[in-house]
Design an enzyme around this catalytic site. Structure first.
Site, PDB file in Angstrom:
ATOM      1  CG  ASP A  14      -2.284   0.569   0.959  1.00 39.41           C
ATOM      2  OD1 ASP A  14      -2.357   1.793   0.796  1.00 39.41           O
ATOM      3  OD2 ASP A  14      -3.269  -0.187   0.910  1.00 39.41           O
ATOM      4  CG  HIS A  50      -5.424   3.700   0.939  1.00 40.12           C
ATOM      5  ND1 HIS A  50      -4.991   2.408   0.735  1.00 40.12           N
ATOM      6  CD2 HIS A  50      -6.724   3.731   0.509  1.00 40.12           C
ATOM      7  CE1 HIS A  50      -5.972   1.681   0.208  1.00 40.12           C
ATOM      8  NE2 HIS A  50      -7.035   2.468   0.068  1.00 40.12           N
ATOM      9  CG  ASN A  64      -6.212   1.516  19.998  1.00 39.64           C
ATOM     10  OD1 ASN A  64      -6.840   2.571  19.999  1.00 39.64           O
ATOM     11  ND2 ASN A  64      -6.421   0.555  19.109  1.00 39.64           N
ATOM     12  CB  ILE A  66      -6.518   5.759  18.739  1.00 39.34           C
ATOM     13  CG1 ILE A  66      -5.495   4.622  18.664  1.00 39.34           C
ATOM     14  CG2 ILE A  66      -6.247   6.798  17.653  1.00 39.34           C
ATOM     15  CD1 ILE A  66      -5.560   3.846  17.374  1.00 39.34           C
ATOM     16  CB  VAL A  77      -9.143   2.324  15.982  1.00 42.36           C
ATOM     17  CG1 VAL A  77      -8.587   1.371  14.948  1.00 42.36           C
ATOM     18  CG2 VAL A  77      -9.702   3.583  15.333  1.00 42.36           C
ATOM     19  CB  ALA A 175      -9.446  -8.516  -7.200  1.00 48.86           C
ATOM     20  CE1 TYR A 177      -2.783 -12.639 -13.249  1.00 55.36           C
ATOM     21  CE2 TYR A 177      -2.954 -10.517 -12.140  1.00 55.36           C
ATOM     22  CZ  TYR A 177      -2.473 -11.288 -13.176  1.00 55.36           C
ATOM     23  OH  TYR A 177      -1.676 -10.727 -14.147  1.00 55.36           O
ATOM     24  CB  SER A 253      -9.255   0.033   0.125  1.00 55.03           C
ATOM     25  OG  SER A 253      -8.746   0.138  -1.173  1.00 55.03           O
TER      26      SER A 253
END
Length: 748
Positions: A14, A50, A64, A66, A77, A175, A177, A253
């Site tokens: 990425d 991203h 966590n 955040i 999260v 994808a 494939y 994504s």
């Protein structure tokens, strides 16, 4: 153990990964193919956001803080695999674009740890990354990625690749494939991922997102068979910029790392290769949309809960690997999942409770070779259920009416003619079953005693009772009508099964007699196996256990007393003390029990008799190869009975009886087990530990039974029976059982 993806390396192909979040210690060294340089561990490599967003979905830690920076982090999260290691493989620049050449190089690096493209079919012991997340794509890559993906799959990696956000009918590259490479030797290790929008946690609330590419036509491409959907709309995750940076994004994504995180959990717990992980995720997906594999959702919605449970596609249930003690290797037993009790391990009530109390768990594997802890306690079955006693009660009452004797000079024929056995009670609620089946009566049992001379006699019996010739023969206890474990029978002669026997006797003098006999019978446990209908014999899958006994009896009889002592041996095939087991719990190929039996019946006046019986056995130390049971100690078992019978109580030829009874129980003894405990995933071999369990119960069953029989005509009669069981099946946690039955029957 805790399933959080710990130790699994997930490569994120990425824009890089922000190192300012709590997962920084799990942020391993990677490579930047945009700037052509290595990325050190715990180094910020994302200048877009991203890749960090994708990484947070995969592996952000639980609680966590955040966002809130407080102790209440429940809405913060959290990734699917919060213990997984993350590896930045930067192939996209800060503007979010890049070249397929860099993507191919990044995939190659994820496999071999080198920037040099390796020849096709190159294999290594372990790839650089276990799971590879690719949340990028374009209309076509021109075949650039084929070799890198092929190498990765062949080296055991799993690839989760975003289907694309064009709202199109088929996934974009790479994808797509999933539908081409998955038809070669790479079958099943590339998953194309589409996105759904969900309005709740229920699968039924999820529908394909408007932006998501679909699976493709099942008639035109194979991609739908390797296509999953996962939540991808309005997903909150980590982002670039600071230690508290988050963003809510939508796209395939965002759905793809959900699948990658799920794959990491499976990899951590079972160390499976990419092909098996993909097969599990695809097999366990929740079918949404059109039934079966369809053009939109492919295999369906990712179902992580189902993926973590045992999966049986070709087998019928858990497979337990048993050590082969002679020569090494393993044997496999498959348990059935067709009934709520899985398979049946039919064991004698003499030791069932002790086995259950041992709470024995073994490692069983599913169709993908994953091990699970499987508790065997629910599989133990005996015939001593409430319904069993009801059946035996009515059967005994029927025989009170139907059993007849024909006595001629020098012989006595005892036989029973009854209608074919009917199921009187429903197993679920004990409701009466009405049957319209009308059948002719048939011979149920028969025994013939023949006097050969003044001093010698012989007997032959089919499905009958040895008391017609041995033991309490020629006393009122010969056919006493008691039903609790055939109270006054010798339990070692067939373990309460139907007895086929032959015998010979010879007088020593006017009072003393010596006799010998051979008994063969089938264990009733093989007849009461089905959970839905415990009296149905046609569907049993348990082996018929052949039980053969031989014994010698010495007896003394006068007009008002009979005493008998017998010594013998009972040989069982594939069982122990009446337990008929499958190979999983095969106690022994053959077990030998030596026993002694004492019986005494005495007339105490008029038509009143009392009797007592005591039986004790010694089962010799034995074992079974290829079984969980490696050996057993010598087992001591016993039973006893006391009773009274009086005739002509209220009417001529009526009979009243009462008995106190302890059914057969193991008093001392143990089993030595070789218990599978789990797979060693480095070697792939099942691990075993030795365990010793006592099969002597802590509580002893005691029974009281009373019965009354009144003949109302030569072919009809009224029977009343009551039974009270304390500590049923030798288990003090079982409530006492009280059963009362009234039966009138007439033969026509």
């Amino acid at each position: 153990r805790n399933i959080n993806g710990a130790g699994v390396n997930v490569g994120v192909v990425d824009t890089g990964i922000n190192n300012q979040f709590e997962y920084a210690p799990r942020l391993l060294a990677g490579y930047d193919f945009v700037l052509k340089k290595a990325i050190n561990a715990n180094t910020d490599s994302d200048f877009n956001g991203h890749g960090s967003h994708v990484s947070g979905i995969i592996g952000a830690g639980v609680n966590n803080c955040i966002i809130s920076k407080t102790n209440n982090c429940s809405k913060d999260v959290a990734g699917v695999a919060p213990g997984a290691n993350l590896i930045p493989i930067r192939v996209l620049g800060s503007n979010g674009s890049g070249s397929f050449a860099d993507v191919a190089a990044g995939i190659n690096w994820s496999t071999f740890g080198t920037t040099t493209i390796q020849p096709l079919n190159t294999t290594i012991a372990k790839p650089k990354t276990d799971i590879v997340n690719i949340s990028l794509g374009a209309t076509s890559d021109g075949g650039t990625l084929q070799q890198s993906l092929t190498n990765g799959v062949r080296n055991g990696q799993l690839f989760a690749i975003a289907a694309g956000n064009n709202g199109g009918a088929t996934p974009i590259s790479p994808a797509n494939y999933a539908g081409t490479l998955n038809n070669t030797s790479n079958t099943g290790a590339i998953i194309a991922v589409g996105a759904v929008t969900c309005t709740s946690n229920a699968a039924s609330s999820c529908s394909i997102a408007s932006y998501s590419n679909r699976a493709g036509s099942i008639t035109a491409t194979n991609t739908p068979y390797w296509f999953l959907v996962a939540p991808g709309t309005n997903i909150l995750s980590t982002y670039d910029g600071s230690a508290t940076a988050t963003a809510t994004l939508s796209g395939t994504s965002m759905a793809t790392p959900v699948v990658a995180g799920a794959a990491a959990l499976l990899k951590q717990y079972w160390n499976l290769n990419g092909q098996k992980i993909a097969q599990i995720l695809l097999t366990t997906a929740t079918d949404i949309g059109a039934p079966g594999v369809d053009d939109i959702y492919g295999q369906g919605l990712l179902n992580l809960s189902a993926a973590l449970q045992p999966v049986y596609v070709t087998a019928t249930g858990p497979r337990i690997l048993r050590s082969t003690q002679a020569g090494g290797g393993t044997q496999v037993t498959t348990l059935s999942t067709a009934t709520t009790t899985q398979s049946s391990i039919a064991v004698s009530s003499a030791y069932k409770t002790a086995l259950s109390s041992a709470n024995l768990s073994v490692a069983a594997v599913d169709d993908f070779g994953r091990d699970y802890s499987y508790n065997l306690s629910s599989l133990y079955t005996t015939t001593n259920s409430k319904n069993y006693y009801l059946e035996q009660m009515f059967s005994s009452m029927d025989k009170n009416v139907a059993t007849k004797q024909i006595v001629t000079e020098g012989s006595k024929l005892t036989f029973t003619q009854i209608e074919p056995k009917q199921n009187y009670f429903d197993d679920e609620n004990l409701g009466i079953k009405n049957s319209t089946n009308k059948s002719n009566t048939q011979l149920a049992s028969m025994s013939l005693n023949t006097q050969l001379s003044d001093s010698q006699a012989m007997t032959y019996g089919i499905n009958s009772n040895t008391n017609n010739f041995f033991g309490f023969a020629n006393t009122p206890f010969e056919n006493a009508g008691f039903i609790v474990n055939k109270t006054f029978d010798n339990p070692y002669l067939g373990f309460n099964g139907s007895q086929n026997f032959a015998g010979f006797s010879s007088k020593i003098n006017n009072e003393w007699n010596i006799a010998t006999g051979v008994v063969n019978s089938f264990n009733p446990l093989t007849k009461y196996q089905s959970n839905n209908d415990p009296y149905q014999t046609s569907t049993t899958t348990l082996p018929k256990q052949n039980i053969t006994s031989g014994f010698l009896e010495l007896s003394k009889q006068t007009d008002d007393n009979k005493f008998a002592v017998s010594f013998g041996s009972t040989m069982e095939k594939a069982g122990l003390l009446g337990g008929s087991t499958d190979p999983l719990f095969g106690i022994t190929d053959k077990s030998n029990t030596m026993f002694v039996s004492l019986k005494n019946a005495k007339n105490i006046g008029g038509d009143t008799w009392i009797a007592g019986s005591y039986n004790q056995g010694l089962t010799l130390k034995n074992g079974q190869q290829d079984s969980l049971v490696s050996s057993s100690s010598n087992l001591i078992s016993q039973s006893w009975s006391l009773g009274l019978i009086q005739s002509n109580v209220l009417s001529k030829e009526d009979r009243f009886g009462i008995a106190f009874n302890q059914p057969l129980v193991v008093k001392s003894g143990s089993l030595n087990l070789s218990v599978p405990t789990g797979l060693d995933y480095d070697s792939g071999e099942m691990q075993y530990e030795n365990r010793k369990i006592s099969i002597a119960p802590t509580a002893i069953e005691r029974n009281v039974e009373a019965n009354y029989y009144l003949p109302t005509s030569p072919v009809s009669g009224l029977s009343l029976t009551g039974v009270y069981r304390m500590n049923p099946d030798n288990n003090d946690s079982n409530p006492s059982q009280k059963v009362v039955a009234v039966r009138w029957q007439s033969l026509f």
